[in-house]
Design a protein around this motif. Structure first.
Motif, PDB file in Angstrom:
ATOM      1  N   PRO A  54       0.699  -1.091  -0.096  1.00 16.38           N
ATOM      2  CA  PRO A  54      -0.221   0.323   0.058  1.00 16.38           C
ATOM      3  C   PRO A  54       0.879   1.323   0.271  1.00 16.38           C
ATOM      4  O   PRO A  54       2.205   1.581   0.039  1.00 16.38           O
ATOM      5  N   THR A  55      -0.026   2.607  -0.509  1.00 13.15           N
ATOM      6  CA  THR A  55       1.122   3.432  -0.058  1.00 13.15           C
ATOM      7  C   THR A  55       0.395   4.679   1.018  1.00 13.15           C
ATOM      8  O   THR A  55      -0.736   4.341   1.393  1.00 13.15           O
ATOM      9  N   VAL A  56       0.412   6.234   0.801  1.00 15.27           N
ATOM     10  CA  VAL A  56       0.027   6.926   2.017  1.00 15.27           C
ATOM     11  C   VAL A  56      -1.616   6.813   1.923  1.00 15.27           C
ATOM     12  O   VAL A  56      -2.674   7.267   2.910  1.00 15.27           O
ATOM     13  N   THR A  57      -1.340   6.716   0.918  1.00 19.85           N
ATOM     14  CA  THR A  57      -3.681   7.156   0.209  1.00 19.85           C
ATOM     15  C   THR A  57      -4.559   5.709   0.258  1.00 19.85           C
ATOM     16  O   THR A  57      -5.216   5.988   0.376  1.00 19.85           O
ATOM     17  N   ASN A  77       4.617  -1.582   3.355  1.00 16.93           N
ATOM     18  CA  ASN A  77       4.472  -0.197   3.156  1.00 16.93           C
ATOM     19  C   ASN A  77       5.194   0.472   1.916  1.00 16.93           C
ATOM     20  O   ASN A  77       6.742   0.109   1.934  1.00 16.93           O
ATOM     21  N   PHE A  78       5.016   0.503   0.689  1.00 13.83           N
ATOM     22  CA  PHE A  78       5.730   1.844  -0.563  1.00 13.83           C
ATOM     23  C   PHE A  78       5.781   3.263   0.433  1.00 13.83           C
ATOM     24  O   PHE A  78       4.949   4.419   0.173  1.00 13.83           O
ATOM     25  N   GLY A  79       6.025   3.572   1.800  1.00 14.06           N
ATOM     26  CA  GLY A  79       6.959   4.863   2.323  1.00 14.06           C
ATOM     27  C   GLY A  79       7.025   4.361   3.082  1.00 14.06           C
ATOM     28  O   GLY A  79       7.284   3.280   3.721  1.00 14.06           O
ATOM     29  N   ASN A  80       7.786   6.064   3.633  1.00  8.63           N
ATOM     30  CA  ASN A  80       8.408   5.726   5.356  1.00  8.63           C
ATOM     31  C   ASN A  80       7.277   5.787   6.905  1.00  8.63           C
ATOM     32  O   ASN A  80       7.263   5.459   7.357  1.00  8.63           O
ATOM     33  N   GLY A  81       6.073   6.913   6.611  1.00  6.01           N
ATOM     34  CA  GLY A  81       5.353   6.602   7.771  1.00  6.01           C
ATOM     35  C   GLY A  81       3.879   5.471   7.587  1.00  6.01           C
ATOM     36  O   GLY A  81       3.605   5.351   6.094  1.00  6.01           O
ATOM     37  N   VAL A  82       3.978   4.723   8.668  1.00  7.81           N
ATOM     38  CA  VAL A  82       3.600   3.562   8.553  1.00  7.81           C
ATOM     39  C   VAL A  82       1.558   4.385   9.361  1.00  7.81           C
ATOM     40  O   VAL A  82       1.211   3.020   9.282  1.00  7.81           O
ATOM     41  N   VAL A 103      16.165   5.747   2.536  1.00  9.24           N
ATOM     42  CA  VAL A 103      16.212   6.268   0.795  1.00  9.24           C
ATOM     43  C   VAL A 103      15.583   8.150   0.615  1.00  9.24           C
ATOM     44  O   VAL A 103      15.537   8.339  -0.165  1.00  9.24           O
ATOM     45  N   LEU A 104      14.367   8.901   1.600  1.00  9.95           N
ATOM     46  CA  LEU A 104      13.833   9.394   0.885  1.00  9.95           C
ATOM     47  C   LEU A 104      13.739  10.552   1.742  1.00  9.95           C
ATOM     48  O   LEU A 104      13.706  11.669   1.660  1.00  9.95           O
ATOM     49  N   THR A 105      14.731  10.256   3.463  1.00 10.89           N
ATOM     50  CA  THR A 105      15.917  11.401   4.198  1.00 10.89           C
ATOM     51  C   THR A 105      16.026  13.201   3.491  1.00 10.89           C
ATOM     52  O   THR A 105      15.854  14.315   3.622  1.00 10.89           O
ATOM     53  N   ALA A 242       5.628  16.511   7.521  1.00 10.11           N
ATOM     54  CA  ALA A 242       5.555  15.238   7.976  1.00 10.11           C
ATOM     55  C   ALA A 242       4.222  14.572   7.714  1.00 10.11           C
ATOM     56  O   ALA A 242       4.283  14.145   6.734  1.00 10.11           O
ATOM     57  N   ARG A 243       3.606  15.026   8.497  1.00  5.81           N
ATOM     58  CA  ARG A 243       2.112  14.359   8.368  1.00  5.81           C
ATOM     59  C   ARG A 243       1.426  15.448   9.181  1.00  5.81           C
ATOM     60  O   ARG A 243       1.097  16.112  10.254  1.00  5.81           O
ATOM     61  N   GLY A 244      -0.194  15.731   8.142  1.00  3.91           N
ATOM     62  CA  GLY A 244      -0.406  17.312   8.852  1.00  3.91           C
ATOM     63  C   GLY A 244      -1.290  16.854  10.391  1.00  3.91           C
ATOM     64  O   GLY A 244      -1.208  18.033  10.942  1.00  3.91           O
ATOM     65  N   PRO A 292       1.629  20.077  -2.681  1.00  2.54           N
ATOM     66  CA  PRO A 292       0.607  18.813  -2.229  1.00  2.54           C
ATOM     67  C   PRO A 292       1.453  17.732  -2.187  1.00  2.54           C
ATOM     68  O   PRO A 292       1.470  16.794  -3.295  1.00  2.54           O
ATOM     69  N   HIS A 293       1.973  17.199  -1.282  1.00  2.00           N
ATOM     70  CA  HIS A 293       2.343  16.532  -0.313  1.00  2.00           C
ATOM     71  C   HIS A 293       3.614  15.980  -1.860  1.00  2.00           C
ATOM     72  O   HIS A 293       3.369  14.472  -2.473  1.00  2.00           O
ATOM     73  N   MET A 294       4.838  16.278  -1.390  1.00  2.00           N
ATOM     74  CA  MET A 294       5.596  16.512  -3.053  1.00  2.00           C
ATOM     75  C   MET A 294       7.121  16.176  -2.005  1.00  2.00           C
ATOM     76  O   MET A 294       8.513  16.375  -2.910  1.00  2.00           O
ATOM     77  N   GLY A 295       7.682  15.904  -0.612  1.00  2.00           N
ATOM     78  CA  GLY A 295       8.090  16.123   0.167  1.00  2.00           C
ATOM     79  C   GLY A 295       9.684  14.686  -0.297  1.00  2.00           C
ATOM     80  O   GLY A 295      10.646  15.362  -0.836  1.00  2.00           O
ATOM     81  N   SER A 296       8.753  13.978  -1.012  1.00  2.00           N
ATOM     82  CA  SER A 296      10.080  12.961  -1.550  1.00  2.00           C
ATOM     83  C   SER A 296       9.919  12.284  -2.903  1.00  2.00           C
ATOM     84  O   SER A 296      10.439  11.692  -3.406  1.00  2.00           O
ATOM     85  N   ALA A 297       9.478  13.103  -3.176  1.00  2.00           N
ATOM     86  CA  ALA A 297       9.022  12.844  -4.916  1.00  2.00           C
ATOM     87  C   ALA A 297       9.988  13.029  -5.914  1.00  2.00           C
ATOM     88  O   ALA A 297      10.092  14.270  -6.574  1.00  2.00           O
ATOM     89  N   GLY A 301      14.336   8.807  -5.557  1.00  2.00           N
ATOM     90  CA  GLY A 301      13.744   8.656  -4.245  1.00  2.00           C
ATOM     91  C   GLY A 301      12.302   7.563  -4.372  1.00  2.00           C
ATOM     92  O   GLY A 301      12.554   6.276  -3.646  1.00  2.00           O
ATOM     93  N   ARG A 302      11.856   8.125  -5.717  1.00  2.00           N
ATOM     94  CA  ARG A 302      10.501   6.923  -5.556  1.00  2.00           C
ATOM     95  C   ARG A 302      10.973   4.874  -6.526  1.00  2.00           C
ATOM     96  O   ARG A 302      10.546   3.875  -5.977  1.00  2.00           O
ATOM     97  N   ILE A 303      11.920   5.284  -6.869  1.00  2.00           N
ATOM     98  CA  ILE A 303      12.842   4.183  -6.966  1.00  2.00           C
ATOM     99  C   ILE A 303      13.499   3.016  -6.143  1.00  2.00           C
ATOM    100  O   ILE A 303      13.105   2.298  -5.807  1.00  2.00           O
ATOM    101  N   ASP A 304      14.341   4.118  -5.589  1.00  2.00           N
ATOM    102  CA  ASP A 304      14.732   3.483  -4.205  1.00  2.00           C
ATOM    103  C   ASP A 304      13.845   3.145  -3.108  1.00  2.00           C
ATOM    104  O   ASP A 304      13.877   2.269  -2.759  1.00  2.00           O
ATOM    105  N   MET A 305      12.896   3.596  -3.059  1.00  2.00           N
ATOM    106  CA  MET A 305      11.159   3.329  -2.321  1.00  2.00           C
ATOM    107  C   MET A 305      11.554   2.054  -2.549  1.00  2.00           C
ATOM    108  O   MET A 305      10.890   0.634  -1.942  1.00  2.00           O
ATOM    109  N   GLY A 306      11.347   1.520  -3.824  1.00  2.00           N
ATOM    110  CA  GLY A 306       9.835   0.642  -4.850  1.00  2.00           C
ATOM    111  C   GLY A 306      11.512  -0.394  -4.624  1.00  2.00           C
ATOM    112  O   GLY A 306      10.754  -1.402  -3.890  1.00  2.00           O
TER     113      GLY A 306
HETATM  114  C1  8YV Z   1       5.942   9.521   0.131  1.00  2.00           C
HETATM  115  C2  8YV Z   1       5.731  10.007   2.985  1.00  2.00           C
HETATM  116  O1  8YV Z   1       5.381   9.901  -0.369  1.00  2.00           O
HETATM  117  O2  8YV Z   1       7.050   7.895   3.120  1.00  2.00           O
HETATM  118  C3  8YV Z   1       6.142   8.699   3.386  1.00  2.00           C
HETATM  119  O3  8YV Z   1       5.746   8.404   4.865  1.00  2.00           O
HETATM  120  O4  8YV Z   1       5.076  10.532   3.557  1.00  2.00           O
HETATM  121  C4  8YV Z   1       5.475  10.382   1.433  1.00  2.00           C
HETATM  122  O5  8YV Z   1       6.997  11.097   1.067  1.00  2.00           O
HETATM  123  C5  8YV Z   1       4.165   8.418   0.851  1.00  2.00           C
HETATM  124  O6  8YV Z   1       3.889   7.821   2.467  1.00  2.00           O
HETATM  125  C6  8YV Z   1       4.245   7.507   0.065  1.00  2.00           C
HETATM  126  O7  8YV Z   1       2.973   6.567   0.535  1.00  2.00           O
END
Ligand code: 8YV
Length: 331
Positions: A54-57, A77-82, A103-105, A242-244, A292-297, A301-306
């Motif tokens: 899953p992702t943040v959405t 999870n594809f993301g740091n925050g869970v 990888v998104l630090t 971080a998170r709203g 629009p939530h693009m901190g790690s975009a 970064g996205r390839i490293d996350m994958g």
């Molecule tokens: C990601 C994020 O875009 O990884 C996180 O915690 O907040 C974001 O940068 C998102 O979570 C991807 O699922």
């Protein structure tokens, strides 16, 4: 005889290179049109998959987890925050949960600095002047912002991202202050010339810029509450990558409207992707910078996350402990 590939359901479109590798390694069910999955689609995925990515959405709550089929063993999870996953319930049900730390630090810290500069130096506002054909030429007293060099930055959450922000802040001549659950090791504090505040309240009252860099957990929900926001200096700036949910957005909006705080830079929101009309109005008036939530975009970064997701799945499926397990102590 070759082993049956695990059924891996990926909820959103990932970079091509990641999806291709996933197809090679797993029986990967990809989301070709990238639509956010409905709760019914997620329930179906949980019932049938061996692994869910899953992702943040995606809100993987207790109600959904109650529908987990017997094949599901891992939520990668594809993301740091869970905070999109009810990890406690998942663990109780015997599932393993992994994330993608590290990888998104740097990208997130870059965006934090960008927001600090955007708010203090009115970059978003200034970038509209020429396209809007509203520039009548230079003037000594026009578009003045605030100098950041020499100011005090209070970092809320001194983990990986907080420290990466602090490194950048030092280069910009900011004084680094921080509040964290635990004080960081002395050598790190020394390198960053960072001042630790046990009391968040006391730190907030003295900062020129506050940056939120902690995870969203039950303990950090509305950490910057209405009461705490009121402690800020009227010329303070707040930045959140971080998170709203960590800031009482309603209270922050009220203070921005009343001019009780100088500005804010927000990459994340309490009810994403919905933005309150009042915050939207402030953004149109350039009194808050919103992204629009693009901190790690970043592509990298996205390839490293994958790749992290793939390593976690592969390691788990090979019967070993995946490197990025989310443990109860992290919640
Ligand atoms: C990601 C994020 O875009 O990884 C996180 O915690 O907040 C974001 O940068 C998102 O979570 C991807 O699922």
């Amino acid at each position: 005889m070759s082993k049956k590939k695990p059924l891996v359901v990926v909820t959103r479109k990932l970079p091509d290179v990641v999806e291709t590798r996933m197809r090679e390694l797993f029986d990967a069910r990809l989301n070709v049109d990238d639509h956010p999955m409905t709760q019914a689609e997620l329930a179906e995925a949980l019932r049938t998959a061996d692994v869910l990515v899953p992702t943040v959405t995606d809100k993987i709550d207790a109600q959904l987890l109650a529908q987990t089929g017997e094949n599901l063993k891992l939520i990668a999870n594809f993301g740091n925050g869970v905070d999109n996953i009810d990890v406690q319930t998942a663990l109780t049900r015997g599932l393993t949960v992994t994330n993608t730390p590290g990888v998104l630090t740097e990208d997130t810290a870059d965006m934090t600095m960008a927001l600090i500069l955007a708010v203090a130096r009115r970059i978003a506002e200034g970038s509209r002047v020429i396209p809007d054909e509203a520039w009548n030429g230079w003037s000594p007293t026009w578009m003045l912002g605030r100098r950041i060099t020499g100011k005090r930055l209070g970092i809320v959450g001194m983990g990986r991202i907080g420290q990466a922000v602090a490194r950048r802040a030092r280069a910009f001549g900011l004084q680094v202050h921080y509040h964290n659950r635990r004080r960081v090791a002395a050598p790190i504090e020394e390198t960053l010339e960072a001042t630790y505040w046990d009391s968040l309240d006391q730190m907030l009252a003295r900062m020129d810029i506050v940056s939120v860099n902690c995870p969203h957990t039950p303990a950090t929900y509305h950490l910057l509450s209405a009461r705490r926001l009121k402690l800020l200096k009227p010329d303070a700036i707040v930045v959140n990558t971080a998170r709203g949910e960590i800031i009482d957005e309603n209270a922050l909006t009220r203070m921005l409207e009343a001019g009780e705080i100088a500005g804010a830079g927000l990459d994340v929101f309490e009810h994403e992707p919905a933005i309150s009309p009042r915050l939207l109005k402030l953004a149109r008036q350039h009194r808050v910078v919103v992204l629009p939530h693009m901190g790690s975009a970043t592509h990298e970064g996205r390839i490293d996350m994958g790749e992290k997701v793939i390593v976690n799945i592969k390691t788990f499926m090979d019967g070993h402990r995946p490197p990025d397990r989310v443990l109860p102590s992290m919640l």
